[in-house]
Design an enzyme around this catalytic site. Structure first.
Site, mmCIF file in Angstrom:
data_model
loop_
_atom_site.group_PDB
_atom_site.id
_atom_site.type_symbol
_atom_site.label_atom_id
_atom_site.label_comp_id
_atom_site.label_asym_id
_atom_site.label_seq_id
_atom_site.Cartn_x
_atom_site.Cartn_y
_atom_site.Cartn_z
ATOM 1 N N LYS A 19 0.617 -1.174 -0.015
ATOM 2 C CA LYS A 19 0.036 -0.034 -0.007
ATOM 3 C C LYS A 19 0.780 1.224 -0.072
ATOM 4 O O LYS A 19 1.846 1.210 0.762
ATOM 5 C CB LYS A 19 -0.829 -0.070 1.302
ATOM 6 C CG LYS A 19 -2.044 0.694 0.919
ATOM 7 C CD LYS A 19 -3.072 0.646 2.368
ATOM 8 C CE LYS A 19 -4.565 1.196 1.851
ATOM 9 N NZ LYS A 19 -5.686 0.953 3.066
ATOM 10 N N GLU A 57 -19.658 -4.887 11.124
ATOM 11 C CA GLU A 57 -20.539 -4.225 11.966
ATOM 12 C C GLU A 57 -21.591 -4.927 12.595
ATOM 13 O O GLU A 57 -22.026 -4.525 13.880
ATOM 14 C CB GLU A 57 -21.196 -2.823 11.181
ATOM 15 C CG GLU A 57 -20.372 -1.969 10.627
ATOM 16 C CD GLU A 57 -19.551 -2.226 9.429
ATOM 17 O OE1 GLU A 57 -18.636 -1.335 9.109
ATOM 18 O OE2 GLU A 57 -19.795 -3.450 8.917
ATOM 19 N N ARG A 82 -25.270 -1.917 8.001
ATOM 20 C CA ARG A 82 -25.068 -3.420 7.806
ATOM 21 C C ARG A 82 -25.365 -3.915 9.120
ATOM 22 O O ARG A 82 -25.432 -5.244 9.186
ATOM 23 C CB ARG A 82 -23.602 -3.628 7.306
ATOM 24 C CG ARG A 82 -23.155 -3.005 6.104
ATOM 25 C CD ARG A 82 -21.822 -3.555 5.455
ATOM 26 N NE ARG A 82 -20.664 -2.660 6.433
ATOM 27 C CZ ARG A 82 -19.737 -2.282 5.704
ATOM 28 N NH1 ARG A 82 -19.419 -2.233 4.362
ATOM 29 N NH2 ARG A 82 -18.690 -2.046 6.356
#
Length: 643
Positions: A282, A367, A395
């Site tokens: 990344k 979640e 969610r």
């Protein structure tokens, strides 16, 4: 040196390049990304990490016949550049510009729109079934990060794909972190695959022995890569991905375009589901982002030289105030715990985590688990505070109803990024939480207007015995922030509104505002009152329960009513006001509801989008004058120069 990127306006142009030219193209794309994102802001580190992977996919495949599905989609900038959006890339995430995420209406190459995580494999399975039923052509690739793989939906899809033998290829983009450091068993498992010394040592030993064979050693060693892959394959049989029914290929160097395409070809020869484990870095190619990828996940405009922000941050955000206040409260109450679903820094819980690591829980992109685990903490005697973005709380809706509210659990849900969120656009707007939470019994829901109120409301929510929701917007907090000691905090009476400008008899207008619309409503009312109009302002403070006494007083004593809320009108605060009036038999006279209509709000700067939907002071003033049949006075009361 030849500029390859300047000649690429679509996939056909990319395919004309030789494999040996693609490495230089990757370098040019990184420069292009840095130059543009440093001006517009956006997701930097994740896109720098997927340049070679995207080039390899589009050079090898034939999109859109072959379908590439980007999970979350915040790593698809190179995909946009290569599929005809290079010339408009400077409008990225700007109002009326291109989206920062895949968007079906933008390009036929954006097969599935995305902005939330863990959806790509499910979509790939569906596309494969459609292809089978309709005798269609084309390969199907889902690109999912190791962070998104922590989401439960990804595992549901893996399970189904393996069960039916779906002919799909899943690229696991393993960069060792999502927005923050990855957590959990999956992250540990992938780390083992990346770094297993046993596999590497056996591969090296076999290659050494093959090369020692007289005459044929060198020839045989040309196929040693296949031997290595076979060894890797045999070593991991019986573990996670094989148990799901996938053929595993990898780990693969995600920055080696030739190696990537070689593995795509290998995957193409395998019938059924294949998982390609691709390892990337990344922030690749930009030292500040490589060093601090979490800080360069989502950025505003910045200076390329050192990565410093171009925008000075003078005032604290609501998230920062939340984290600091919760930490001060936790010092006085050892039962308070903080829970996040992979968004520690975004929610301000990184502040809490540093002070109280033993009471801080990051569950990954999960979640549903975050909410239900929090109910377990509460039943065990703790005081959990789960901080979740409004758009992501969608969610965990079943868990809010079934596990928290139904059982009347003593849980605080801090709903961050509520309202318009700006440049992230449709997928991230927090515009539905009033509507989906208001019908739930036992829930208390309050909305913050400024920095001071956030502190008092957080204290109220944590000390309320039952499920309480605290809602606050993204960005810089309104009002002055004076950090309060715990002994200075007071519980707000549940369901009690506040008359900021008193309601008297025969008012010209009363503005019923909540959350972020309160301060602009006050400003609009002050202008009206300074010009002879009798205007009252109510800070409702609570979406549920409403202060029936004050709201009915406003309805009975005002010739005109405005409701203002930074969320969709359907089922929101204004709906609650109208329901109350109907239930109490109170006639509603002239009323104007300010909020979001039946539409998805696109991307753009927060202030310009609030202006577009008349959620700023001028917009509220315009609506007030229109109700008062004085619409033409807006230019006099609010000259254009103040806009």
């Amino acid at each position: 040196m030849e500029n390859y990127l300047s000649k690429i306006n679509g996939i056909d142009d990319l395919k004309r390049l030789k494999s040996s030219q693609l490495k230089e193209l990757a370098a040019e794309i990184r420069e292009f990304l840095l130059e543009n994102i440093s001006k517009t802001g956006g997701h930097l580190a994740s896109n720098l990490g997927t340049v070679e992977l995207t080039i390899a996919l589009h050079h090898y495949l034939n999109s859109p016949t072959d379908k590439i599905i980007w999970d979350v989609g915040h790593q698809a900038y190179t995909h946009k550049i290569l599929t005809g959006r290079k010339e408009c890339f400077s409008s990225l995430r700007q109002k009326d510009g291109i989206s920062g995420y895949p968007k079906c209406t933008e390009s036929p190459h954006d097969i599935i729109g995305a902005g939330h995580s863990s959806t790509s494999i499910s979509a790939a399975v569906g596309l494969s079934l459609a292809r089978e039923n309709l005798d269609q052509m084309g390969d199907i690739y889902a690109v999912i990060g190791d962070g998104a793989l922590t989401g439960g939906m990804a595992f549901e899809a893996l399970n189904h794909a393996g069960h039916i033998g779906a002919d799909i290829n899943v690229i696991l983009n393993d960069n060792e972190m999502s927005i923050a450091n990855n957590v959990g068993a999956i992250s540990n498992y992938l780390s083992t695959l990346r770094n297993d010394p046993t596999v590497k040592r056996v591969q090296e030993d076999i290659e050494f022995l093959i090369n020692k064979i007289p005459r044929i050693g060198k020839t045989v060693s040309n196929t040693v890569d296949r031997v290595k892959n076979a060894l890797k394959y045999s070593f991991i049989q019986g573990v996670l991905f094989e148990e799901f029914g996938f053929n595993y290929l990898g780990p693969i160097d995600g920055h080696n375009i030739i190696e990537l395409m070689k593995h795509f070809k290998q995957a193409e020869a395998i019938k059924g589901p294949v998982l390609l484990h691709v390892v990337t870095k990344k922030g690749k190619g930009y030292p500040p982002a490589e060093k601090n990828p979490d800080k360069f996940h989502g950025v505003g405009a910045f200076n390329i030289k050192d990565g410093s922000s171009k925008k000075s941050k003078l005032k604290p955000s609501y998230s920062q105030i939340f984290g600091e206040t919760l930490s001060r409260m936790a010092a006085a109450d050892k039962k308070i715990a903080g829970v996040t679903a992979a968004m520690a820094a975004g929610t301000g819980l990184d502040i809490f985590a540093e002070a109280y690591p033993e009471r801080y829980y990051d569950v990954g992109i999960a979640e549903q688990h975050a909410i239900t685990m929090s109910t377990g903490l509460a039943r065990g005697g703790m005081k959990p505070v789960a901080a979740i973005y409004s758009t992501f709380l969608q969610r965990g809706y079943d868990q809010v109803i079934h596990d928290a509210a139904l059982q009347n659990i003593d849980l605080t849900i801090a709903v961050d990024r509520a309202g318009i969120v700006g440049n992230d656009g449709e997928t991230h707007q927090g515009l539905f939480d009033y509507s989906f939470l208001r019908p739930v019994p036992n829930l208390v829901m309050m909305a913050v207007k400024d920095a001071e109120q956030l502190q008092q409301m957080l204290y109220t929510a944590v000390n309320y015995e039952g499920p309480a929701v605290l809602r606050y917007p993204r960005g810089t907090a309104a009002g002055e922030y004076t950090p309060r000691k715990v002994e200075e905090l007071q519980q707000i009476e549940i369901g009690k509104a506040e008359e900021l400008i008193e309601i008297k008899e025969d008012m010209d207008l009363t503005i019923l505002a909540v959350g972020s619309t309160v301060i602009p409503s006050q400003k609009a009312a002050e202008i009206l009152n300074n010009n002879g109009y009798q205007t009252a302002v109510v800070d409702a403070r609570f979406i549920k329960p409403l202060d029936e006494e004050i709201i009915l007083k406003a309805l009975k004593n005002s010739k005109n009513i405005i409701t203002a809320e930074e969320q969709v009108l359907a089922g929101g605060f204004s709906s609650a006001v109208l329901e109350l009036a109907a239930d109490r038999g109170v006639a509603v006279k002239n009323i104007k509801r300010i909020g979001i209509g039946d539409e998805f709000v696109t991307h753009g700067g927060m202030e310009e989008m609030k202006k577009e939907y008349q959620l700023d002071a001028r917009g509220i003033l315009e609506n007030a004058l229109s109700l008062l049949s004085k619409a033409e006075e807006v230019k006099k009361l609010w000259p254009e120069k103040k806009d």
